[in-house]
Design a protein around this motif. Structure first.
Motif, PDB file in Angstrom:
ATOM      1  N   TRP A  36       0.867  -1.129  -0.003  1.00  0.00           N
ATOM      2  CA  TRP A  36      -0.029  -0.020   0.059  1.00  0.00           C
ATOM      3  C   TRP A  36       0.895   1.258  -0.032  1.00  0.00           C
ATOM      4  CZ3 TRP A  36      -1.395  -4.317   3.262  1.00  0.00           C
ATOM      5  CH2 TRP A  36      -2.577  -5.039   2.743  1.00  0.00           C
ATOM      6  N   CYS A  37       0.332   2.334  -0.893  1.00  0.00           N
ATOM      7  CA  CYS A  37       0.932   3.633  -0.414  1.00  0.00           C
ATOM      8  C   CYS A  37      -0.151   4.645  -0.470  1.00  0.00           C
ATOM      9  CB  CYS A  37       1.759   3.708  -1.852  1.00  0.00           C
ATOM     10  SG  CYS A  37       1.057   3.332  -3.477  1.00  0.00           S
ATOM     11  N   LYS A  40      -0.724   6.067  -6.065  1.00  0.00           N
ATOM     12  CA  LYS A  40       0.014   5.438  -7.023  1.00  0.00           C
ATOM     13  C   LYS A  40       0.571   6.578  -7.736  1.00  0.00           C
ATOM     14  CE  LYS A  40       0.984   1.662  -9.573  1.00  0.00           C
ATOM     15  NZ  LYS A  40       1.653   0.244  -8.983  1.00  0.00           N
ATOM     16  N   SER A  48       1.858  -1.879  -6.327  1.00  0.00           N
ATOM     17  CA  SER A  48       1.363  -1.021  -5.128  1.00  0.00           C
ATOM     18  C   SER A  48      -0.021  -0.600  -5.461  1.00  0.00           C
ATOM     19  CB  SER A  48       2.545   0.183  -5.090  1.00  0.00           C
ATOM     20  OG  SER A  48       2.414   0.869  -6.288  1.00  0.00           O
ATOM     21  N   HIS A  49      -0.697  -0.223  -4.430  1.00  0.00           N
ATOM     22  CA  HIS A  49      -2.050   0.156  -4.526  1.00  0.00           C
ATOM     23  C   HIS A  49      -2.325   1.215  -3.309  1.00  0.00           C
ATOM     24  CE1 HIS A  49      -2.843  -3.933  -6.447  1.00  0.00           C
ATOM     25  NE2 HIS A  49      -1.764  -4.137  -5.812  1.00  0.00           N
ATOM     26  N   SER A  50      -3.071   2.122  -3.832  1.00  0.00           N
ATOM     27  CA  SER A  50      -3.634   3.140  -2.987  1.00  0.00           C
ATOM     28  C   SER A  50      -4.277   2.893  -1.774  1.00  0.00           C
ATOM     29  CB  SER A  50      -4.575   4.066  -3.659  1.00  0.00           C
ATOM     30  OG  SER A  50      -3.726   4.860  -4.964  1.00  0.00           O
ATOM     31  N   ALA A  51      -3.864   3.268  -0.670  1.00  0.00           N
ATOM     32  CA  ALA A  51      -4.385   2.616   0.745  1.00  0.00           C
ATOM     33  C   ALA A  51      -5.709   3.550   1.161  1.00  0.00           C
ATOM     34  CB  ALA A  51      -3.174   3.055   1.940  1.00  0.00           C
ATOM     35  N   SER A  52      -6.293   2.556   1.639  1.00  0.00           N
ATOM     36  CA  SER A  52      -7.793   3.079   2.418  1.00  0.00           C
ATOM     37  C   SER A  52      -7.293   3.674   3.728  1.00  0.00           C
ATOM     38  CB  SER A  52      -8.627   1.869   2.508  1.00  0.00           C
ATOM     39  OG  SER A  52      -8.030   0.796   3.316  1.00  0.00           O
ATOM     40  N   LEU A  55      -5.627   0.637   7.294  1.00  0.00           N
ATOM     41  CA  LEU A  55      -4.956  -0.271   6.649  1.00  0.00           C
ATOM     42  C   LEU A  55      -5.064  -1.786   7.414  1.00  0.00           C
ATOM     43  CD1 LEU A  55      -1.332   1.190   5.705  1.00  0.00           C
ATOM     44  CD2 LEU A  55      -3.244   0.316   4.207  1.00  0.00           C
ATOM     45  N   TYR A  60      -2.853  -8.428   7.717  1.00  0.00           N
ATOM     46  CA  TYR A  60      -1.463  -8.762   6.805  1.00  0.00           C
ATOM     47  C   TYR A  60      -0.444  -9.228   7.584  1.00  0.00           C
ATOM     48  CZ  TYR A  60       0.937  -7.670   2.708  1.00  0.00           C
ATOM     49  OH  TYR A  60       1.835  -7.826   1.521  1.00  0.00           O
ATOM     50  N   GLY A  88       5.155  -0.302  -2.760  1.00  0.00           N
ATOM     51  CA  GLY A  88       4.407   0.456  -1.881  1.00  0.00           C
ATOM     52  C   GLY A  88       5.186   1.321  -0.948  1.00  0.00           C
ATOM     53  N   PRO A 308      -3.703  -7.799  -3.084  1.00  0.00           N
ATOM     54  CA  PRO A 308      -3.652  -8.034  -1.642  1.00  0.00           C
ATOM     55  C   PRO A 308      -4.924  -8.613  -1.241  1.00  0.00           C
ATOM     56  CG  PRO A 308      -3.031  -5.690  -2.356  1.00  0.00           C
ATOM     57  CD  PRO A 308      -3.365  -6.470  -3.494  1.00  0.00           C
TER      58      PRO A 308
END
Length: 400
Positions: A36-37, A40, A48-52, A55, A60, A88, A308
């Protein structure tokens, strides 16, 4: 540092001799992927994926340890020389979550006394208290993603920080107790001039990192920049930037030891050196890759479930695939790593890490030497300066 590896043709030199059992296993590292980041970046092709806003840290970490449990049978009795948290943006995770993870890892695999533990961090995620806590966990090296100090360049790259935050991040790292840290810096940015690039380098050097990763922006498939390419500098400008930048780094005591890696004496990244010298590494986390050698001579690459949500799904396997490298693939696999190092590697390492005879490279090696791409040095496998510049051409010599 890990990539999908396609099947490769035979190297020059005809049929290979049978591969021997490995005399001893190489150093072992652990790569932990946190996917996560905050946002992006348009040039990024990593998993990598935009974080909510919240987390799934606990879930995880549980998954990472369960993933590691499934790999333990292949590394019984070995110890970890390094750990690398990549992404991420791993610094989005709390110190409590990373502490539980590291404790769980150490319960499963012995740590070397001088283990190097690196955490990737972005300036926009720096909080002094959090980084003091990271250092207290035993994390002893940071890799800070600066990319540029110039606001218009940072905006073009989609970065969430500004130049002042980048400068502060380095200071905060040192105040938190990190005497060993890397700065990631790009060149060849949209509309970048030679002076722009050198200004970035000068600012980075002024912060006195122990290590600098300085690499050219490339447009990768499946990125925003690939589909909407920005205006990049002309080749002549890129060449000028490379030459002037390398001279500036050398002048300030940063020795180039790999294509895009520069370090103060004794501060080369141990984890990355292990990759480039064909060492072993376990990869855990969404989309992580691994490479493990076995005493019987087998060398196996693995890759984990990429998304993820699938990685966290108990109904799905952590491992998405595995491949045992063939005798035909091993020479290229070894050399595409080793020849990135400016000094190359000792020639005897080839047999130690692959189980193949060094003589199997003779024909291709001779051709590369005659082309001025490889050093004529029997005890080492190393590219010339020209070979470093034309690494793909050099590696082609080892494909039929």
């Amino acid at each position: 540092m890990t990539h999908d590896t396609p099947a490769l043709p035979l190297i020059h030199g005809g049929a290979q001799t049978p591969r021997a059992a490995l005399p001893h296993l190489p150093p072992l590292a652990l790569y932990i992927h946190i996917p996560w980041c905050v946002r992006k970046c348009p040039y990024c092709d990593f998993n990598s994926h935009s974080a909510s806003p919240v987390l799934p840290e606990e879930d995880y970490v549980d998954a990472l340890l369960a993933d590691l449990d499934q790999d333990l049978h292949a590394v019984y009795g070995r110890e970890l020389s390094s750990i690398f948290f990549g992404g991420g943006t791993p610094s989005l995770f709390s110190a409590a979550a990373l502490g539980r993870l590291l404790e769980g890892v150490e319960q499963r695999i012995r740590f070397a006394r001088d283990i190097e533990i690196t955490l990737e961090a972005n300036p926009g995620t720096f909080e002094q208290e959090k980084f003091v806590a990271y250092r207290a966990l035993g994390i002893n090296r940071l890799s800070i993603g600066i990319q540029s100090f110039q606001q218009e360049k940072l905006k073009a790259l989609g970065r969430i920080h500004n130049g002042d935050e980048a400068v502060r991040a380095a200071g905060m790292a040192r105040q938190a107790g990190f005497d060993n840290f890397n700065l990631d810096l790009m060149h060849g940015l949209p509309d970048q001039s030679l002076e722009d690039a050198l200004d970035d380098l000068r600012q980075a050097i002024a912060l006195k990192p122990t290590h600098l990763s300085w690499y050219q922006l490339t447009l990768e498939p499946n990125t925003v920049f690939w589909n909407q390419p920005p205006e990049l500098p002309e080749d002549d400008t890129l060449w000028d930037i490379q030459e002037a930048g390398q001279a500036l780094l050398a002048e300030h005591g940063y020795a180039q030891y790999e294509v895009s890696a520069y370090a103060q004496p004794g501060r080369a990244a141990r984890h990355n050196l292990n990759y480039w010298s064909f060492g072993d590494f376990i990869g855990i986390g969404a989309g992580a890759h691994g490479k493990l050698s076995h005493p019987d001579g087998r060398i196996v690459r693995t890759w984990k479930t990429r998304a993820p949500k699938d990685y966290l799904n108990p109904a799905k396997d952590f491992q998405a695939g595995a491949k045992t490298l063939t005798n035909e693939e091993l020479p290229f696999e070894f050399l595409m790593n080793a020849l990135r190092l400016t000094d190359g590697v000792e020639a005897k390492l080839y047999a130690e890490r692959t189980g193949l005879q060094l003589a199997s490279l003779d024909d291709a090696r001779r051709e590369a030497e005659q082309s001025g791409l490889m050093q004529v040095e029997p005890s080492r496998l190393a590219a010339t300066d020209r070979g470093q510049l034309f690494l793909n051409d050099l590696l082609q010599k080892f494909l039929s």
